[in-house]
Design a protein around this motif. Sequence first.
Motif, PDB file in Angstrom:
ATOM      1  N   LYS A 146       0.815  -1.218   0.000  1.00 32.49           N
ATOM      2  CA  LYS A 146       0.000   0.000   0.000  1.00 32.49           C
ATOM      3  C   LYS A 146       0.847   1.266   0.000  1.00 32.49           C
ATOM      4  O   LYS A 146       0.308   2.369   0.114  1.00 32.49           O
ATOM      5  N   TYR A 147       2.164   1.101  -0.126  1.00 33.50           N
ATOM      6  CA  TYR A 147       3.054   2.255  -0.067  1.00 33.50           C
ATOM      7  C   TYR A 147       3.773   2.456  -1.402  1.00 33.50           C
ATOM      8  O   TYR A 147       4.198   1.494  -2.042  1.00 33.50           O
ATOM      9  N   SER A 148       3.911   3.713  -1.806  1.00 29.99           N
ATOM     10  CA  SER A 148       4.648   4.016  -3.029  1.00 29.99           C
ATOM     11  C   SER A 148       6.150   4.011  -2.774  1.00 29.99           C
ATOM     12  O   SER A 148       6.946   3.935  -3.713  1.00 29.99           O
ATOM     13  N   ARG A 149       6.533   4.071  -1.504  1.00 23.98           N
ATOM     14  CA  ARG A 149       7.942   3.980  -1.120  1.00 23.98           C
ATOM     15  C   ARG A 149       8.030   3.266   0.211  1.00 23.98           C
ATOM     16  O   ARG A 149       7.230   3.503   1.107  1.00 23.98           O
ATOM     17  N   LEU A 150       9.022   2.377   0.340  1.00 24.10           N
ATOM     18  CA  LEU A 150       9.206   1.612   1.570  1.00 24.10           C
ATOM     19  C   LEU A 150      10.675   1.238   1.661  1.00 24.10           C
ATOM     20  O   LEU A 150      11.174   0.459   0.846  1.00 24.10           O
ATOM     21  N   ASN A 162       0.412   8.413  -0.661  1.00 23.84           N
ATOM     22  CA  ASN A 162      -0.311   9.620  -1.093  1.00 23.84           C
ATOM     23  C   ASN A 162       0.552  10.871  -0.980  1.00 23.84           C
ATOM     24  O   ASN A 162       0.077  11.939  -0.587  1.00 23.84           O
ATOM     25  N   GLY A 163       1.843  10.728  -1.297  1.00 26.41           N
ATOM     26  CA  GLY A 163       2.740  11.875  -1.294  1.00 26.41           C
ATOM     27  C   GLY A 163       3.257  12.292   0.064  1.00 26.41           C
ATOM     28  O   GLY A 163       4.001  13.272   0.162  1.00 26.41           O
ATOM     29  N   PRO A 177       2.258   7.968  11.282  1.00 24.95           N
ATOM     30  CA  PRO A 177       1.459   7.941  10.052  1.00 24.95           C
ATOM     31  C   PRO A 177       1.987   8.943   9.030  1.00 24.95           C
ATOM     32  O   PRO A 177       2.476  10.019   9.412  1.00 24.95           O
ATOM     33  N   PRO A 178       1.940   8.623   7.753  1.00 23.89           N
ATOM     34  CA  PRO A 178       2.453   9.534   6.726  1.00 23.89           C
ATOM     35  C   PRO A 178       1.775  10.905   6.787  1.00 23.89           C
ATOM     36  O   PRO A 178       0.562  11.006   6.577  1.00 23.89           O
TER      37      PRO A 178
END
Length: 276
Positions: A146-150, A162-163, A177-178
Amino acid sequence: AKGNLTFTYPLKEVGRCLGGMIAIRNEKGWGFMNKEGKIVVEPMYSRVGEFHEGLASVRTAKGWGYIRPDGSWGIKPQFLRTYDFEEGIALVKYRYRYGYIKPDGSYLIQPVYKRGEPMKDGQAIVRKDKLYGIIGEDGKWIVRPKYSRLKPAGNEYLIRRNGKMGFLNREGEEILPPKYALISRRDKMQGCARIKGSKGWGMIDSSRNLIVPAQYDHVSNMDEGVCFVRKGLLYGAYSWQGEELLPAQYSSIRKSKTAGMLIASKYALYGSSEKD
């Protein structure tokens, strides 16, 4: 001199010694010699890795595989890319997908992921479609994608969704939390990290508490327990505990390491503040 080796054969390149084996290259390709200078794996490979847990990756015309110290095949060449074995597991790329194998060449986890990272302490970051998650040695999801970066960050993971960026623990819980646009790498001494919020730069401590408000145009890295901040053309300073040492109203600030003080300039008037 003691420890030096004398060769009676020409070499174009010599790697470092790891586990008593040294990668060497001549006009025929790469091979290995032992620390006594004896060639134990004849140079013939286009590329080689290093020996880890009794196996080294090598590349042939058929792809990457693994050899034993005597040069025999441990795992025959078949992969597009291979990684070192660690704790009995290696990441491999097979037919444009990543998976994980055992030392006997059998799959621990089938190659089904678009991207993968080596397994560390029983966990691995993988990409499924366009998002990243974390799997265990059993191939089950610890964190679903669920993450665009990890990325690993010490004993935690740096995440982006989500940026926005935050932190995840090894149990898969979002301990931060992001919510920040950017989070820098933690410094090695205090474990602080610079962050960028909607109103500017700030800093969090090793427990992810905000110690410098996210309101500045620039925040320096923490250096010996002090960081500098800038708002417009004016500078201030904070301690690693979050204490505002000097408000952002000085035209310049510098540290005097010999005196253990901060020297601040405000319209050509000088003052000082003891460094925490």
